[in-house]
Design an enzyme around this catalytic site. Structure first.
Site, PDB file in Angstrom:
ATOM      1  N   ASP A 158     -55.549  16.755   0.076  1.00 46.89           N
ATOM      2  CA  ASP A 158     -56.274  16.773   1.354  1.00 46.89           C
ATOM      3  C   ASP A 158     -57.132  18.031   1.513  1.00 46.89           C
ATOM      4  O   ASP A 158     -57.292  18.554   2.606  1.00 46.89           O
ATOM      5  CB  ASP A 158     -55.313  16.583   2.531  1.00 46.89           C
ATOM      6  N   HIS A 197     -75.927  25.970 -20.301  1.00 49.47           N
ATOM      7  CA  HIS A 197     -75.251  25.853 -19.011  1.00 49.47           C
ATOM      8  C   HIS A 197     -73.792  26.316 -19.100  1.00 49.47           C
ATOM      9  O   HIS A 197     -72.889  25.695 -18.544  1.00 49.47           O
ATOM     10  CB  HIS A 197     -75.347  24.418 -18.468  1.00 49.47           C
ATOM     11  N   ASP A 229     -77.415  34.090 -15.143  1.00 47.85           N
ATOM     12  CA  ASP A 229     -78.327  33.170 -14.443  1.00 47.85           C
ATOM     13  C   ASP A 229     -77.613  32.786 -13.152  1.00 47.85           C
ATOM     14  O   ASP A 229     -76.607  32.067 -13.175  1.00 47.85           O
ATOM     15  CB  ASP A 229     -78.595  31.942 -15.316  1.00 47.85           C
ATOM     16  N   ASP A 273     -83.092  31.717  -7.883  1.00 39.39           N
ATOM     17  CA  ASP A 273     -82.746  31.329  -9.257  1.00 39.39           C
ATOM     18  C   ASP A 273     -83.282  32.398 -10.199  1.00 39.39           C
ATOM     19  O   ASP A 273     -84.462  32.392 -10.536  1.00 39.39           O
ATOM     20  CB  ASP A 273     -83.366  29.946  -9.559  1.00 39.39           C
ATOM     21  N   HIS A 305     -85.866  24.393 -23.916  1.00 36.48           N
ATOM     22  CA  HIS A 305     -86.018  23.909 -22.532  1.00 36.48           C
ATOM     23  C   HIS A 305     -87.411  24.202 -21.992  1.00 36.48           C
ATOM     24  O   HIS A 305     -88.225  24.870 -22.630  1.00 36.48           O
ATOM     25  CB  HIS A 305     -84.928  24.490 -21.624  1.00 36.48           C
ATOM     26  N   HIS A 339     -89.468  24.905 -13.277  1.00 38.60           N
ATOM     27  CA  HIS A 339     -89.137  23.767 -12.409  1.00 38.60           C
ATOM     28  C   HIS A 339     -89.488  24.169 -10.993  1.00 38.60           C
ATOM     29  O   HIS A 339     -89.613  25.372 -10.689  1.00 38.60           O
ATOM     30  CB  HIS A 339     -87.655  23.364 -12.541  1.00 38.60           C
ATOM     31  N   HIS A 345     -83.377  22.825  -8.563  1.00 35.80           N
ATOM     32  CA  HIS A 345     -84.381  22.030  -9.288  1.00 35.80           C
ATOM     33  C   HIS A 345     -84.981  21.138  -8.204  1.00 35.80           C
ATOM     34  O   HIS A 345     -84.496  20.041  -7.946  1.00 35.80           O
ATOM     35  CB  HIS A 345     -83.741  21.198 -10.402  1.00 35.80           C
ATOM     36  N   GLU A 368     -89.191  30.837 -16.687  1.00 37.71           N
ATOM     37  CA  GLU A 368     -87.930  31.198 -17.330  1.00 37.71           C
ATOM     38  C   GLU A 368     -87.910  30.964 -18.837  1.00 37.71           C
ATOM     39  O   GLU A 368     -87.132  30.156 -19.339  1.00 37.71           O
ATOM     40  CB  GLU A 368     -86.763  30.469 -16.669  1.00 37.71           C
ATOM     41  N   TYR A 370     -82.828  31.504 -28.007  1.00 35.24           N
ATOM     42  CA  TYR A 370     -81.403  31.315 -28.258  1.00 35.24           C
ATOM     43  C   TYR A 370     -81.271  31.169 -29.770  1.00 35.24           C
ATOM     44  O   TYR A 370     -81.651  30.131 -30.325  1.00 35.24           O
ATOM     45  CB  TYR A 370     -80.872  30.087 -27.505  1.00 35.24           C
ATOM     46  N   ARG A 386     -82.679  35.066 -21.812  1.00 31.49           N
ATOM     47  CA  ARG A 386     -83.585  34.355 -20.885  1.00 31.49           C
ATOM     48  C   ARG A 386     -83.966  35.349 -19.780  1.00 31.49           C
ATOM     49  O   ARG A 386     -83.147  36.182 -19.383  1.00 31.49           O
ATOM     50  CB  ARG A 386     -82.912  33.114 -20.281  1.00 31.49           C
ATOM     51  N   GLU A 430     -85.812  35.082 -16.033  1.00 31.66           N
ATOM     52  CA  GLU A 430     -86.263  34.062 -15.073  1.00 31.66           C
ATOM     53  C   GLU A 430     -86.603  34.702 -13.733  1.00 31.66           C
ATOM     54  O   GLU A 430     -85.785  35.443 -13.162  1.00 31.66           O
ATOM     55  CB  GLU A 430     -85.145  33.028 -14.865  1.00 31.66           C
TER      56      GLU A 430
HETATM   57  N1  GLY Z   1     -80.089  27.956 -13.066  1.00 29.49           N
HETATM   58  C1  GLY Z   1     -80.633  26.751 -13.506  1.00 29.49           C
HETATM   59  C2  GLY Z   1     -81.990  26.929 -13.992  1.00 29.49           C
HETATM   60  O1  GLY Z   1     -82.389  28.038 -14.295  1.00 29.49           O
HETATM   61  O2  GLY Z   1     -82.741  26.024 -14.078  1.00 29.49           O
HETATM   62 MN    MN Z   2     -84.254  27.871 -13.199  1.00 35.16          MN
HETATM   63 MN    MN Z   3     -81.640  29.813 -13.522  1.00 37.12          MN
END
Ligand code: GLY
Ligand code: MN
Ligand code: MN
Length: 446
Positions: free
Chosen positions: A47, A248, A265, A276, A355, A359, A366, A389, A393, A410, A412
């Site tokens: 619950d 991720h 991140d 982000d 990637h 976005h 996103h 971003e 890698y 990365r 971003e």
């Molecule tokens: N944190 C997810 C992205 O960078 O898209």
């Molecule tokens: Mn992002």
């Molecule tokens: Mn991110």
């Protein structure tokens, strides 16, 4: 911490939500009805429930913060165009599960024209929708579809309509609207970015060998909540060493080791708007030469992409620019071989950069809004918000020069398109090598 605290923006007023509803209704066919359910609580275990998070579309149009609500828009309706259904006041329940706003306050404080408690849905909804034949809802939202289907059955069986009811996708129209942010939304995004930036600085200044990844996560999330964010806009990624090559990675349970980089991140959610940010820095405060060399490649690509943000360009054009910079850097470091143009033609850098560069960003990390328009990549316009971003890698594999194996980087930032370029919302967190090392040195001196 080198980011002085900014004052929070004023909360959105009911009038801002009313203007959004008006804009949405102005673009609909005749005889329209819009049905937008809010989010419901979800069971976590037994619950206990997950923390409630309002549905973004519903929030965008109402600001109403409770579960189990429904917004109905009826353009031109005499009794009022915006109608809200919400949880009933119930002193016994409220004693256990929290205060409820109720229909009366919903009208007074949230600016809807009419409000009913949910118990009135069965009677009121068919009456409100009678004669409306163009229904707009999110066709991929199972709650909205189930509601529309049951209402349609009710209305047709009662012969309250003799023309067919057409269901149209509301998402396309509303998400176009959400893609261009108003000044009020930009203030909230700036503040979400600001909190996120403070949190990254705090984590960067706290890092040292021997801590666990989750302890940096705790530093970040402390700052989010302390500054009034709901928490994270998504699960924070704190990935040291080779974990940074898992895009991720959210386990965040490994020890931080001297000589490794750590990639964070993470972004705050402030009044439902997302930050982000990603930064990558050395656990012990000093980049090694191979780490610095790879890092400068990503940083150069990121700077070129940030400089390229302006009205009229496209995300694929920015991505191509990033791929060119990364490919040049990978060739220079011996991680790729061959001619630059051949490597670009074959997408050789995808092995290390799988990637996209950007976005949309907004109420969802996103965020919604089409990436194409009329079959072509969409041109950037002032008021759009996006991330930049790039990353690299490098797998831990025998064909990779040893000094680069298992490094993930990365960088971003969040950017708003302005009439003449881009406004970077997250530049308060250092990304230059010297600035990172200086912040970390100061942090270690405390
Ligand atoms: N944190 C997810 C992205 O960078 O898209
Ligand atoms: Mn992002
Ligand atoms: Mn991110």
């Amino acid at each position: 911490m080198n980011v002085s605290l900014l004052p929070p923006p004023p909360p959105l007023q009911a009038g801002a939500f009313a203007r959004r509803r008006q804009r949405l209704m102005a673009g609909l066919a005749n005889n329209a009805a819009v049905l937008i359910p809010g989010a419901q609580l979800k069971v976590r275990s037994a619950d206990t429930e997950y923390p409630f998070r309002q549905a973004s579309d519903f929030h965008y149009l109402t600001g109403f913060p409770e579960p189990d609500a429904l917004l109905v828009l009826l353009p031109g309706h005499e009794g009022g165009e915006a109608i809200l259904f919400c949880l009933e006041r119930d002193p016994d329940m409220e004693r256990w599960t929290g205060r409820r706003i109720g229909a009366e306050r919903a009208m007074a404080e949230y600016g809807v024209d009419q409000a009913f408690e949910n118990a009135a849905r069965d009677v009121e909804l068919p009456q409100l929708l009678a004669g409306r034949t163009n229904w707009y809802l999110a066709l991929d939202d199972s709650d909205a579809m189930a509601l529309a289907k049951s209402l349609r059955v009710k209305l047709t069986s009662r012969r309250e309509t003799d023309s067919p009811i057409v269901l149209s996708d509301m998402a396309e129209i509303l998400h176009e609207q959400r893609l261009i942010k108003s000044d009020e939304e930009l203030s909230l995004l700036r503040y979400a970015a600001h909190i996120s930036a403070r949190a990254h600085c705090r984590a960067m200044a706290s890092a040292r060998p021997g801590l666990m990844e989750y302890q940096l996560q705790a530093e970040l999330e402390h700052e989010f909540r302390w500054l009034g964010a709901n928490g994270g806009a998504y699960d924070s990624i704190v990935a040291s060493g080779n974990n940074a090559c898992v895009l991720h990675y959210i386990e965040n349970d490994a020890p931080l080791r001297a000589g490794d980089l750590v990639l964070i991140d993470a972004g705050a959610e402030y009044q439902l708007y997302a930050g982000d940010i990603t930064r990558t820095f050395p656990v012990n405060g000093r980049f090694t030469e191979p780490q610095r060399a790879l890092y400068e490649v990503v940083l150069g690509a990121q700077q070129a992409a940030l400089d390229a943000v302006r009205p009229g360009t496209t995300l694929p054009a920015i991505h191509a620019l990033v791929q060119r910079h990364l490919t040049e850097g990978l060739l220079a470091l011996g991680l790729l071989e061959g001619e630059l143009e051949d490597c670009l033609a074959h997408g050789a850098c995808r092995r290390f950069y799988p990637h996209a560069t950007s976005h949309w960003l907004g109420l969802d990390v996103h965020d919604v809004g089409g990436y194409t328009k009329n079959g072509k990549p969409r041109r950037l316009e002032a008021g759009m918000a996006l991330t930049i971003e790039p990353g690299l890698y490098i797998p831990d594999l025998p064909d990779i020069p040893e000094e680069y194996r298992g490094i993930g980087i990365r960088i971003e930032d969040d950017v708003v398109v302005t009439p003449s370029g881009g406004e970077v919302l997250t530049s308060q967190v250092p990304s230059q090598v010297a600035d990172i090392e200086q912040l970390m040195a100061r942090g270690r001196a405390i």
